[in-house]
Design a protein around this motif. Structure first.
Motif, PDB file in Angstrom:
ATOM      1  N   CYS A 252      -1.486  10.906   8.618  1.00 20.94           N
ATOM      2  CA  CYS A 252      -0.908   9.752   7.922  1.00 20.94           C
ATOM      3  C   CYS A 252       0.005  10.261   6.809  1.00 20.94           C
ATOM      4  O   CYS A 252      -0.367  11.169   6.050  1.00 20.94           O
ATOM      5  CB  CYS A 252      -1.999   8.870   7.324  1.00 20.94           C
ATOM      6  N   ALA A 253       1.197   9.685   6.747  1.00 20.67           N
ATOM      7  CA  ALA A 253       2.112   9.938   5.641  1.00 20.67           C
ATOM      8  C   ALA A 253       2.388   8.599   4.963  1.00 20.67           C
ATOM      9  O   ALA A 253       2.577   7.585   5.637  1.00 20.67           O
ATOM     10  CB  ALA A 253       3.417  10.547   6.146  1.00 20.67           C
ATOM     11  N   VAL A 254       2.385   8.589   3.649  1.00 13.51           N
ATOM     12  CA  VAL A 254       2.662   7.359   2.902  1.00 13.51           C
ATOM     13  C   VAL A 254       3.555   7.705   1.722  1.00 13.51           C
ATOM     14  O   VAL A 254       3.431   8.785   1.119  1.00 13.51           O
ATOM     15  CB  VAL A 254       1.346   6.693   2.430  1.00 13.51           C
ATOM     16  N   LEU A 255       4.486   6.818   1.427  1.00 12.02           N
ATOM     17  CA  LEU A 255       5.346   6.965   0.247  1.00 12.02           C
ATOM     18  C   LEU A 255       5.519   5.578  -0.347  1.00 12.02           C
ATOM     19  O   LEU A 255       5.783   4.615   0.379  1.00 12.02           O
ATOM     20  CB  LEU A 255       6.690   7.585   0.632  1.00 12.02           C
ATOM     21  N   GLY A 256       5.318   5.470  -1.657  1.00 12.83           N
ATOM     22  CA  GLY A 256       5.356   4.155  -2.284  1.00 12.83           C
ATOM     23  C   GLY A 256       6.027   4.173  -3.640  1.00 12.83           C
ATOM     24  O   GLY A 256       6.307   5.232  -4.209  1.00 12.83           O
ATOM     25  N   ASP A 257       6.251   2.982  -4.148  1.00  9.81           N
ATOM     26  CA  ASP A 257       6.943   2.804  -5.420  1.00  9.81           C
ATOM     27  C   ASP A 257       6.328   1.594  -6.130  1.00  9.81           C
ATOM     28  O   ASP A 257       6.433   0.462  -5.657  1.00  9.81           O
ATOM     29  CB  ASP A 257       8.436   2.582  -5.161  1.00  9.81           C
ATOM     30  N   VAL A 258       5.664   1.844  -7.259  1.00 10.19           N
ATOM     31  CA  VAL A 258       5.052   0.781  -8.055  1.00 10.19           C
ATOM     32  C   VAL A 258       6.051   0.302  -9.090  1.00 10.19           C
ATOM     33  O   VAL A 258       6.676   1.106  -9.794  1.00 10.19           O
ATOM     34  CB  VAL A 258       3.766   1.278  -8.747  1.00 10.19           C
ATOM     35  N   ALA A 259       6.225  -1.009  -9.195  1.00 10.75           N
ATOM     36  CA  ALA A 259       7.122  -1.572 -10.202  1.00 10.75           C
ATOM     37  C   ALA A 259       6.565  -1.319 -11.602  1.00 10.75           C
ATOM     38  O   ALA A 259       5.347  -1.329 -11.818  1.00 10.75           O
ATOM     39  CB  ALA A 259       7.307  -3.070  -9.977  1.00 10.75           C
ATOM     40  N   GLY A 260       7.445  -1.094 -12.548  1.00  5.91           N
ATOM     41  CA  GLY A 260       7.012  -0.895 -13.923  1.00  5.91           C
ATOM     42  C   GLY A 260       6.712   0.561 -14.219  1.00  5.91           C
ATOM     43  O   GLY A 260       7.013   1.466 -13.442  1.00  5.91           O
ATOM     44  N   HIS A 261       6.099   0.797 -15.355  1.00  2.00           N
ATOM     45  CA  HIS A 261       5.794   2.159 -15.767  1.00  2.00           C
ATOM     46  C   HIS A 261       4.598   2.146 -16.707  1.00  2.00           C
ATOM     47  O   HIS A 261       4.072   1.090 -17.059  1.00  2.00           O
ATOM     48  CB  HIS A 261       7.011   2.797 -16.461  1.00  2.00           C
ATOM     49  N   GLY A 262       4.152   3.321 -17.095  1.00  2.00           N
ATOM     50  CA  GLY A 262       3.040   3.459 -18.018  1.00  2.00           C
ATOM     51  C   GLY A 262       1.698   3.492 -17.317  1.00  2.00           C
ATOM     52  O   GLY A 262       1.596   3.686 -16.108  1.00  2.00           O
ATOM     53  N   VAL A 263       0.642   3.297 -18.103  1.00  2.00           N
ATOM     54  CA  VAL A 263      -0.720   3.417 -17.593  1.00  2.00           C
ATOM     55  C   VAL A 263      -0.991   2.410 -16.484  1.00  2.00           C
ATOM     56  O   VAL A 263      -1.647   2.728 -15.484  1.00  2.00           O
ATOM     57  CB  VAL A 263      -1.731   3.245 -18.748  1.00  2.00           C
ATOM     58  N   GLU A 264      -0.495   1.172 -16.625  1.00  2.00           N
ATOM     59  CA  GLU A 264      -0.755   0.166 -15.592  1.00  2.00           C
ATOM     60  C   GLU A 264      -0.166   0.591 -14.257  1.00  2.00           C
ATOM     61  O   GLU A 264      -0.783   0.426 -13.201  1.00  2.00           O
ATOM     62  CB  GLU A 264      -0.190  -1.188 -16.026  1.00  2.00           C
ATOM     63  N   ALA A 265       1.051   1.135 -14.270  1.00  2.00           N
ATOM     64  CA  ALA A 265       1.653   1.625 -13.029  1.00  2.00           C
ATOM     65  C   ALA A 265       0.837   2.773 -12.458  1.00  2.00           C
ATOM     66  O   ALA A 265       0.636   2.871 -11.242  1.00  2.00           O
ATOM     67  CB  ALA A 265       3.096   2.061 -13.284  1.00  2.00           C
ATOM     68  N   ALA A 266       0.357   3.662 -13.313  1.00  2.00           N
ATOM     69  CA  ALA A 266      -0.444   4.794 -12.844  1.00  2.00           C
ATOM     70  C   ALA A 266      -1.745   4.321 -12.199  1.00  2.00           C
ATOM     71  O   ALA A 266      -2.187   4.875 -11.177  1.00  2.00           O
ATOM     72  CB  ALA A 266      -0.751   5.737 -14.012  1.00  2.00           C
ATOM     73  N   LYS A 267      -2.364   3.287 -12.761  1.00  2.00           N
ATOM     74  CA  LYS A 267      -3.606   2.768 -12.186  1.00  2.00           C
ATOM     75  C   LYS A 267      -3.361   2.172 -10.799  1.00  2.00           C
ATOM     76  O   LYS A 267      -4.157   2.357  -9.875  1.00  2.00           O
ATOM     77  CB  LYS A 267      -4.214   1.724 -13.119  1.00  2.00           C
ATOM     78  N   VAL A 268      -2.243   1.443 -10.657  1.00  2.00           N
ATOM     79  CA  VAL A 268      -1.923   0.870  -9.347  1.00  2.00           C
ATOM     80  C   VAL A 268      -1.631   1.979  -8.347  1.00  2.00           C
ATOM     81  O   VAL A 268      -2.043   1.928  -7.186  1.00  2.00           O
ATOM     82  CB  VAL A 268      -0.737  -0.100  -9.457  1.00  2.00           C
ATOM     83  N   THR A 269      -0.927   3.010  -8.791  1.00  2.00           N
ATOM     84  CA  THR A 269      -0.626   4.144  -7.913  1.00  2.00           C
ATOM     85  C   THR A 269      -1.906   4.805  -7.429  1.00  2.00           C
ATOM     86  O   THR A 269      -2.054   5.121  -6.243  1.00  2.00           O
ATOM     87  CB  THR A 269       0.249   5.164  -8.659  1.00  2.00           C
TER      88      THR A 269
END
Length: 456
Positions: A252-269
């Motif tokens: 499996c290969a996955v590549l993604g992009d979470v909107a926004g930045h900071g700790v909240e983006a890191a948690k979603v990632t």
């Protein structure tokens, strides 16, 4: 769901019968450092416990944290709604102290006849017939507790169920490590805010923790990836990639992009990576993997404007008249379509429908099949590539056509060289000051040398 059960703290065995590992000061310090004891339910843990119950078919599942007195149920599935004081039993009344002692899994098929557990009071008090659990760890390696599935009747646990519990245990370990890293980083960044270079180093360290430290390369293939932070890398953003096996010959290969930045983006990632890893081994359907991720994101009540785009690819070895290669299926969720560079230099766009994740209950995900023969290469990328632009001209974007032409011109380059060539070209275009993060992942089947592109 079963009716709520009040669990007595009456001790069947004495506290002195507990193994010495339960009382280890370093372990107890690690338990207290999590902040999970006596805390309320949280979706990230409940989602993983629900997944444990779903995969195993067990009526009960728990995520526990064990100190020197009790096993606290951070997540409990199958006992109804419990208050904080009810979400626990005595350490000696729980199977979890055996996992702490062994620092390894405990698989029980018949609790009533298993000499390791049949004198533990919860066998009769909670009606335990079978129990399977794996340890969850602190960043320092200490055993904090378990994730376990519990059945009311004796049963065997199959290999897939056991492997899933092991994967979920690693996911919880990662969630706890991420939380502690975020807390530690927040303290450090408060102390070092006046020093820009140190703040950048801390932010990059957190971003790197969301990416695989070493890319695992499938046998018989070339694989390479790159993450290029926006600007000077001072913000934690949400681009990520991963590549991992999901079966004897499947990956499996996955590549993604979470909107926004900071700790909240890191948690979603982090949630995205662990959810995909936990679910991808269950079926050969990237659309289902992304649908499960969408469900997890919505269940966690992601904050407004915090959504995720992604492309997921599941592929396996295949033989054809041209020789060795791969065949696979991919699904995109609001994400740029992958590109395939054929050995003759032609570039194809592989499209599949799908909405962004974390917003709509039904992301309407589709899928597309593809085949890579010798000399073919598959490119996954984030929109930071096509939207790159010089600092003084936001309208002059790199664009899809320029990327397709650049990929077509990768004559004679292996996967690593192609990633390096694309990265350098895009960075030169935006004067090494990209407005958004850039992530690239290339899979290439070696063999026939790439032909020159038609326009060369």
């Amino acid at each position: 769901m079963a009716a709520a059960v009040t669990v007595s703290m009456t001790r069947f065995k004495g506290a002195g019968d507990l193994p010495a590992q339960v009382f280890d000061p370093a372990r107890l310090a690690a338990v207290y450092a999590t902040g999970l004891l006596d805390s309320g339910p949280e979706a990230v843990f409940d989602d993983l416990a629900h997944l444990a119950a779903s995969v195993t078919g067990a009526p009960m599942a728990f995520v526990t944290v064990v100190d020197d007195r009790r096993s606290y149920w951070k997540s409990v599935i199958g006992l109804g709604e419990l208050g904080i004081a009810e979400r626990q039993n005595a350490a000696e009344a729980s199977f979890c102290h055996l996992v702490v002692a062994a620092d390894g899994p405990l698989i029980v098929t018949d609790a009533a006849t298993d000499a390791r557990v049949n004198d533990i009071s919860s066998v009769t008090r909670m009606g335990i017939g079978a129990w399977a659990g794996y340890p969850i760890h602190a960043p320092g390696g200490q055993v904090l507790g378990t994730i376990c599935a519990v059945d009311t009747a004796p049963r065997a646990w199959n290999d897939q169920e056991v492997r899933t519990l092991a994967t979920l245990a690693r996911a919880i370990t990662g969630e706890i490590a991420l939380r502690q890293a975020v807390r530690q980083m927040s303290v450090q960044m408060d102390d070092l805010r006046a020093t820009s270079r140190q703040s950048q180093a801390l932010a990059r360290s957190l971003q790197d923790s969301l990416l695989p430290p070493v890319l695992t390369i499938p046998p018989g293939l070339e694989a390479a990836a790159a993450y290029l932070p926006a600007g000077h890398g001072a913000l934690v953003l949400g681009d990520f990639y991963d590549l991992f096996p999901v079966g004897p010959s499947s990956w499996c290969a996955v590549l993604g992009d979470v909107a926004g930045h900071g700790v909240e983006a890191a948690k979603v990632t982090a949630l995205a990576r662990y959810t995909v890893r936990a679910d991808a081994s269950r079926h050969f359907s990237p659309a289902q993997v992304l649908a499960q991720l969408n469900t997890a994101l919505i269940a966690q009540h992601v904050i407004d404007q915090q959504f995720l785009t992604a492309v997921c690819v599941i592929f396996r070895d295949q033989k054809s008249a041209e020789g060795a290669g791969v065949t696979g299926v991919l699904s995109t969720a609001g994400h740029p379509s992958p590109l395939i560079r054929r050995a003759d230099g032609q570039v194809e766009e592989i499209r599949s429908k799908g909405a962004i994740l974390g917003v709509f209950p039904d992301a309407d995900l589709g899928s597309a099949r593809f085949t890579l023969n010798p000399g073919d290469a598959l490119l996954l990328y984030s929109d930071g590539v096509t939207e790159a632009h010089p600092p003084q001209d936001g309208a002059a974007m790199f664009g899809e056509q320029r990327l397709a032409d650049l990929l077509a011109a990768c004559h004679g380059l292996d996967a690593a060289q192609a990633v390096e060539h694309i990265s350098h070209t895009v960075l030169d275009f935006c004067c090494h000051d990209s407005a958004d993060d850039i992530a690239l992942l290339v899979l290439r089947v070696p063999g026939a040398p790439s032909a020159l592109p038609p326009h060369a």
